[in-house]
Design a protein around this motif. Structure first.
Motif, PDB file in Angstrom:
ATOM      1  N   PHE A 205      27.045  31.506  34.719  1.00 57.89           N
ATOM      2  CA  PHE A 205      28.506  31.455  34.677  1.00 57.89           C
ATOM      3  C   PHE A 205      28.994  30.056  35.078  1.00 57.89           C
ATOM      4  O   PHE A 205      28.493  29.440  36.028  1.00 57.89           O
ATOM      5  N   THR A 206      29.952  29.566  34.325  1.00 55.82           N
ATOM      6  CA  THR A 206      30.603  28.308  34.650  1.00 55.82           C
ATOM      7  C   THR A 206      31.661  28.544  35.726  1.00 55.82           C
ATOM      8  O   THR A 206      32.067  29.687  35.987  1.00 55.82           O
ATOM      9  N   LEU A 207      32.119  27.465  36.320  1.00 55.32           N
ATOM     10  CA  LEU A 207      33.185  27.572  37.307  1.00 55.32           C
ATOM     11  C   LEU A 207      34.437  28.175  36.680  1.00 55.32           C
ATOM     12  O   LEU A 207      35.112  29.027  37.290  1.00 55.32           O
ATOM     13  N   GLU A 208      34.745  27.777  35.452  1.00 60.16           N
ATOM     14  CA  GLU A 208      35.938  28.289  34.770  1.00 60.16           C
ATOM     15  C   GLU A 208      35.827  29.787  34.518  1.00 60.16           C
ATOM     16  O   GLU A 208      36.818  30.524  34.664  1.00 60.16           O
ATOM     17  N   GLU A 209      34.643  30.242  34.137  1.00 60.10           N
ATOM     18  CA  GLU A 209      34.447  31.679  33.913  1.00 60.10           C
ATOM     19  C   GLU A 209      34.641  32.471  35.202  1.00 60.10           C
ATOM     20  O   GLU A 209      35.297  33.522  35.222  1.00 60.10           O
ATOM     21  N   LEU A 210      34.067  31.967  36.300  1.00 57.21           N
ATOM     22  CA  LEU A 210      34.184  32.673  37.571  1.00 57.21           C
ATOM     23  C   LEU A 210      35.617  32.655  38.093  1.00 57.21           C
ATOM     24  O   LEU A 210      36.081  33.647  38.678  1.00 57.21           O
ATOM     25  N   ARG A 211      36.328  31.559  37.879  1.00 53.21           N
ATOM     26  CA  ARG A 211      37.729  31.519  38.295  1.00 53.21           C
ATOM     27  C   ARG A 211      38.544  32.567  37.537  1.00 53.21           C
ATOM     28  O   ARG A 211      39.387  33.267  38.122  1.00 53.21           O
ATOM     29  N   ALA A 212      38.287  32.676  36.250  1.00 53.28           N
ATOM     30  CA  ALA A 212      39.012  33.672  35.457  1.00 53.28           C
ATOM     31  C   ALA A 212      38.704  35.081  35.962  1.00 53.28           C
ATOM     32  O   ALA A 212      39.603  35.920  36.090  1.00 53.28           O
ATOM     33  N   GLY A 213      37.430  35.336  36.253  1.00 49.84           N
ATOM     34  CA  GLY A 213      37.045  36.657  36.737  1.00 49.84           C
ATOM     35  C   GLY A 213      37.617  36.971  38.101  1.00 49.84           C
ATOM     36  O   GLY A 213      38.118  38.080  38.349  1.00 49.84           O
ATOM     37  N   ALA A 214      37.554  35.996  39.015  1.00 52.94           N
ATOM     38  CA  ALA A 214      38.068  36.220  40.361  1.00 52.94           C
ATOM     39  C   ALA A 214      39.579  36.427  40.339  1.00 52.94           C
ATOM     40  O   ALA A 214      40.109  37.319  41.025  1.00 52.94           O
ATOM     41  N   ASP A 215      40.282  35.628  39.545  1.00 51.15           N
ATOM     42  CA  ASP A 215      41.734  35.781  39.465  1.00 51.15           C
ATOM     43  C   ASP A 215      42.107  37.148  38.898  1.00 51.15           C
ATOM     44  O   ASP A 215      43.029  37.812  39.403  1.00 51.15           O
ATOM     45  N   ALA A 216      41.394  37.579  37.866  1.00 52.61           N
ATOM     46  CA  ALA A 216      41.684  38.883  37.267  1.00 52.61           C
ATOM     47  C   ALA A 216      41.431  40.005  38.260  1.00 52.61           C
ATOM     48  O   ALA A 216      42.216  40.964  38.354  1.00 52.61           O
ATOM     49  N   ALA A 217      40.331  39.901  39.014  1.00 51.71           N
ATOM     50  CA  ALA A 217      40.011  40.942  40.000  1.00 51.71           C
ATOM     51  C   ALA A 217      41.042  40.968  41.121  1.00 51.71           C
ATOM     52  O   ALA A 217      41.544  42.038  41.506  1.00 51.71           O
ATOM     53  N   HIS A 218      41.388  39.806  41.642  1.00 53.66           N
ATOM     54  CA  HIS A 218      42.346  39.747  42.747  1.00 53.66           C
ATOM     55  C   HIS A 218      43.726  40.219  42.319  1.00 53.66           C
ATOM     56  O   HIS A 218      44.444  40.856  43.095  1.00 53.66           O
ATOM     57  N   ASP A 219      44.105  39.905  41.076  1.00 50.40           N
ATOM     58  CA  ASP A 219      45.388  40.392  40.568  1.00 50.40           C
ATOM     59  C   ASP A 219      45.451  41.914  40.579  1.00 50.40           C
ATOM     60  O   ASP A 219      46.520  42.505  40.756  1.00 50.40           O
ATOM     61  N   LEU A 220      44.300  42.555  40.407  1.00 53.67           N
ATOM     62  CA  LEU A 220      44.232  44.016  40.373  1.00 53.67           C
ATOM     63  C   LEU A 220      43.792  44.603  41.712  1.00 53.67           C
ATOM     64  O   LEU A 220      43.441  45.779  41.800  1.00 53.67           O
ATOM     65  N   GLY A 221      43.789  43.768  42.752  1.00 56.62           N
ATOM     66  CA  GLY A 221      43.536  44.262  44.103  1.00 56.62           C
ATOM     67  C   GLY A 221      42.087  44.514  44.440  1.00 56.62           C
ATOM     68  O   GLY A 221      41.783  45.258  45.376  1.00 56.62           O
ATOM     69  N   ARG A 222      41.163  43.886  43.700  1.00 57.35           N
ATOM     70  CA  ARG A 222      39.735  44.056  43.962  1.00 57.35           C
ATOM     71  C   ARG A 222      39.114  42.787  44.521  1.00 57.35           C
ATOM     72  O   ARG A 222      39.454  41.678  44.096  1.00 57.35           O
ATOM     73  N   ASP A 223      38.180  42.952  45.453  1.00 58.63           N
ATOM     74  CA  ASP A 223      37.326  41.863  45.891  1.00 58.63           C
ATOM     75  C   ASP A 223      36.243  41.602  44.855  1.00 58.63           C
ATOM     76  O   ASP A 223      35.949  42.467  44.004  1.00 58.63           O
ATOM     77  N   CYS A 224      35.613  40.432  44.960  1.00 63.82           N
ATOM     78  CA  CYS A 224      34.512  40.067  44.068  1.00 63.82           C
ATOM     79  C   CYS A 224      33.261  39.770  44.884  1.00 63.82           C
ATOM     80  O   CYS A 224      33.328  39.091  45.911  1.00 63.82           O
TER      81      CYS A 224
END
Length: 395
Positions: A205-224
């Motif tokens: 995973f690239t940094l950009e991919e992980l940022r997208a995933g973390a932001d999406a998870a946090h927006d929905l109230g989930r930890d990563c």
């Protein structure tokens, strides 16, 4: 009202012990914790334990794969890998039966009342969590990632949702949340599944991919959480805002400083990664793994503790929680009380479960009784006398 009376109780904060401990609960919640006998305690509502017994909060396992517990003890003459291949070739309905038996054993035989499952068997863990929550079957509290998320051909890709690019990662996170995932799990580096062909030092995973995933998870109230051995894989995860580093084997001091600044947690799963290496075909590479992976992890953990990073206790597939607690204690130079705190109070903080992890009024009556003085030795963790979940005895 029920009272438990033992010679001692480890509260779970890593430092506090009660002598002549009284713990009371009414329904699901703890209502009394003290060294003094309560006025309304009677022989009828009190369970007395002999002087060898220690009470603790129900233990918490912050990293496991619950359908695969049988792999901790490979069949005679079989390697870990051979047993894993055979088990994972079964259909998911069969694996959920394995999960149920394993979780019942956790309650009754190991004093574990909470597990964070890190995937690898579809959505079976979410199904089992629902059945437990609805009272259909008995089991510990479960937090599940649903399916882990990997790059195409990445670590454990056969049992994960493969995706490439920020948009695909974002969509995968949303799918897991829609399926009922409590936490999102990424596969962020190579591992030891097929070492040395699979190199654990390679990031995924690239940094950009992980940022997208973390932001999406946090927006929905989930930890990563992220499987990450390599320093670069961990660095990308930390900069992306991932909350929990799983394994964390190759951390440098400057990276640990960044983790401490951001409040990133570390779940080393020491026994899990070593157990898989010893039991599988990787055993012949033990010396190489000790130099390249295990010794670096141990040093990184000592740096992490010094930096104030929360270090949790989890087993992965091949470890046991009692052995994990003991190995963390040995690595960090901790006594039994502090070490048990990692599988109780510390794990409760990491899991964001303020209703668990301590023997404290108002917390859930998740309690374990072990035969042995755990203030002096961790050996008693192998001998469960009784477990209670929500005030209900499980054995």
């Amino acid at each position: 009202m029920t009272y438990l009376h033992a010679s001692r109780a480890i509260i779970g904060d890593g430092k506090t012990v009660l002598s002549s401990a009284w713990v009371g609960f009414d329904g699901k919640f703890i209502t009394y914790v003290d060294s003094q006998k309560p006025l309304n305690a009677t022989p009828e509502n009190t369970r007395e334990f002999d002087e060898s017994v220690t009470l603790t909060p129900g233990l918490m396992n912050i990293h496991d794969h619950i359908s695969r517990k049988s792999l901790r003890f490979p069949a005679p003459g079989k390697t870990f890998g051979e047993c894993a291949t055979k088990l994972m070739s079964n259909d998911l309905p069969y694996l959920i039966l394995h999960s149920y038996v394993n979780m019942l054993s956790y309650l009754k035989d190991e004093g574990i009342t909470y597990v964070r499952d890190q995937g690898l068997t579809g959505y079976t863990c979410i199904n089992l969590r629902q059945a437990i929550d609805e009272g259909l079957v008995m089991g510990p509290y479960i937090s599940s990632c649903g399916m882990s998320i990997s790059i195409t051909g990445g670590h454990c890709y056969r049992q994960s949702m493969e995706c490439d690019g920020p948009d695909a990662v974002r969509r995968a996170v949303r799918i897991q949340c829609n399926k009922g995932a409590d936490v999102i799990k990424f596969m962020g580096s190579g591992g030891l599944e097929h070492f040395p062909q699979e190199d654990p030092s390679i990031p995924q995973f690239t940094l950009e991919e992980l940022r997208a995933g973390a932001d999406a998870a946090h927006d929905l109230g989930r930890d990563c959480a992220i499987h990450a051995y390599s320093n670069e894989g961990i660095r990308r995860a930390v900069l992306a805002g991932i909350d929990h580093i799983e394994h964390g084997c190759m951390m440098t001091e400057d990276l640990i400083e960044e983790m401490a600044k951001r409040g990133t947690h570390l779940n080393p799963t020491m026994t899990g990664i070593r157990g898989a290496a010893k039991a599988g075909p990787n055993a012949k590479y033990w010396d190489m793994l000790q130099e390249r992976v295990f010794s670096k992890q141990e040093q990184g953990m000592r740096w992490a503790k010094a930096a104030g990073i929360l270090i949790g206790a989890g087993t992965d597939t091949a470890g046991t929680l009692r052995d994990e607690i003991a190995m963390i204690a040995d690595t960090l130079g901790e006594g039994p009380i502090e070490a048990i705190g990692r599988a109780t109070g510390t794990n409760a903080i990491i899991a964001k479960r303020g209703d668990m992890g301590l023997l404290e009024v108002g917390r859930l009556a998740n309690i374990a009784a072990f035969d042995g003085d755990l203030t002096k030795s961790l050996d008693g963790l192998a001998h469960v006398v009784q477990t209670w979940k929500d005030g209900t005895p499980c054995k």
